[in-house]
Each structure stands twice: as structure tokens, then as C-alpha cells.
Enzyme design. Sequence first.
Site, short mmCIF file in Angstrom:
data_model
loop_
_atom_site.label_atom_id
_atom_site.label_comp_id
_atom_site.label_asym_id
_atom_site.label_seq_id
_atom_site.Cartn_x
_atom_site.Cartn_y
_atom_site.Cartn_z
N CYS A 3 -24.48 24.48 44.31
CA CYS A 3 -25.03 24.20 42.97
C CYS A 3 -24.90 22.72 42.68
CB CYS A 3 -24.27 25.02 41.92
SG CYS A 3 -24.67 24.53 40.23
N ASP A 29 -29.93 12.89 32.01
CA ASP A 29 -30.91 13.58 32.85
C ASP A 29 -31.56 12.57 33.78
OD1 ASP A 29 -32.68 16.46 32.49
OD2 ASP A 29 -33.60 14.81 33.61
N HIS A 45 -19.24 27.73 36.36
CA HIS A 45 -20.62 28.04 36.76
C HIS A 45 -21.10 29.31 36.06
CE1 HIS A 45 -24.26 27.95 39.21
NE2 HIS A 45 -24.20 29.26 39.03
N ASN A 85 -33.47 26.07 29.00
CA ASN A 85 -34.53 26.81 29.68
C ASN A 85 -33.88 27.93 30.47
OD1 ASN A 85 -36.56 25.04 28.81
ND2 ASN A 85 -36.10 23.61 30.46
N HIS A 96 -27.78 26.49 36.84
CA HIS A 96 -26.45 26.34 36.22
C HIS A 96 -26.75 26.05 34.76
CE1 HIS A 96 -22.12 24.58 36.46
NE2 HIS A 96 -22.49 24.47 35.18
N HIS A 98 -27.44 24.86 31.28
CA HIS A 98 -27.38 23.49 30.75
C HIS A 98 -28.20 23.41 29.48
CE1 HIS A 98 -30.66 23.77 33.71
NE2 HIS A 98 -31.33 22.93 32.95
N HIS A 100 -30.25 20.76 27.11
CA HIS A 100 -30.85 19.43 27.02
C HIS A 100 -30.66 18.92 25.59
CE1 HIS A 100 -33.49 19.91 30.71
NE2 HIS A 100 -33.26 21.19 30.44
P1 DGP Z 1 -34.34 22.64 33.70
O1 DGP Z 1 -35.78 22.47 34.02
O2 DGP Z 1 -34.09 23.08 32.28
O3 DGP Z 1 -33.63 23.50 34.72
O4 DGP Z 1 -33.72 21.16 33.77
C1 DGP Z 1 -33.05 20.64 34.86
C2 DGP Z 1 -32.88 19.18 34.59
O5 DGP Z 1 -31.92 18.69 35.49
C3 DGP Z 1 -34.14 18.35 34.80
O6 DGP Z 1 -34.53 17.78 33.55
C4 DGP Z 1 -33.74 17.27 35.79
C5 DGP Z 1 -32.24 17.37 35.82
N1 DGP Z 1 -31.66 17.12 37.12
C6 DGP Z 1 -31.92 17.80 38.27
N2 DGP Z 1 -31.17 17.30 39.27
C7 DGP Z 1 -30.40 16.30 38.73
C8 DGP Z 1 -29.43 15.41 39.28
O7 DGP Z 1 -29.09 15.44 40.46
N3 DGP Z 1 -28.87 14.51 38.41
C9 DGP Z 1 -29.21 14.47 37.10
N4 DGP Z 1 -28.62 13.53 36.35
N5 DGP Z 1 -30.12 15.29 36.55
C10 DGP Z 1 -30.72 16.19 37.37
#
Ligand code: DGP
Length: 112
Positions: A3, A29, A45, A85, A96, A98, A100
Site C-alpha cells: 500500500c 497530494d 490501514h 472517494n 487506503h 483518505h 482530500h
Molecule cells: P483518490 O482518487 O481519491 O484515490 O485519490 C488518490 C490521490 O492520491 C490522488 O489525488 C493522487 C494521490 N497520490 C497517489 N500517489 C501518491 C503519492 O505517491 N504521493 C502523494 N503525495 N500523493 C499521491
Amino acid sequence: MDCIFCKIIKGDIPSGKVYENEKVYAFKDINPQAPVHILVVPKLHIDSCDMISAENSSYVSAIFEAIPAIAKEAGLSEGYRVITNCGAHGCQSVKHLHFHILGGKQLSEKMD
Ligand code: DGP
């Protein structure tokens, strides 16, 4: 478990950390969709919003208790949006849980 957010929490993958406590980790992000775009995750997790239960919900309440301080530190005095989401129709890409935090501009009224 493979993850990416668990690896970020452990420090195995670098992130722009903005906040951390015993149960919560927050970072910028990688693909910002607003001037401020922060992800807030539980250190435990949990796959998604759909997996929140009485056993793990203290991590979710810890997230929402932390959000005002995270938003204040980010300068979001005019307001912000908090989104999670969930699953395929919700366009969840990282499995995982999260949240926003989006802000730093006038956001659209459109939610979909
Ligand atoms: P979602 O689509 O709701 O699952 O959003 C996942 C978010 O995670 C997306 O906006 C980009 C972010 N993201 C994915 N991988 C990484 C990473 O390695 N580092 C950071 N900082 N953000 C990431």
C-alpha cells in the site's frame, strides 16, 4: 501489504508531510487539483470509507479532529472542501482511506 500510503506513513516513500499525530498523517497530494490539496489518512490501514466500523472509527474521528488545525495551518480561512472517494464509481484510485482537503480558491458548486 503493498500500500503506497502505508509506505508514505512509514517514511519509506517521501511525501510533503504537513501534519502528523498518533493516529493521523497528512501530506500534499502529488497531483493537486486546487491551490491547496492535502490528503489526510489514518495510520491504520483501512481500505476505504466502506470499511469504517466501530473497531476503527476512532481513526476517522481523529482525522476530523485534526482537520481544523491542518486547514488553519494551510491558510484556508475562507473555507475548504473535504472529500473521500470510495470504490470504482467513486473513482478511488488508492485503496487506503483518505480525505482530500481542497481549497485556496473559490471551488465549484458541482460535486460530481
Ligand atoms: P483518490 O482518487 O481519491 O484515490 O485519490 C488518490 C490521490 O492520491 C490522488 O489525488 C493522487 C494521490 N497520490 C497517489 N500517489 C501518491 C503519492 O505517491 N504521493 C502523494 N503525495 N500523493 C499521491
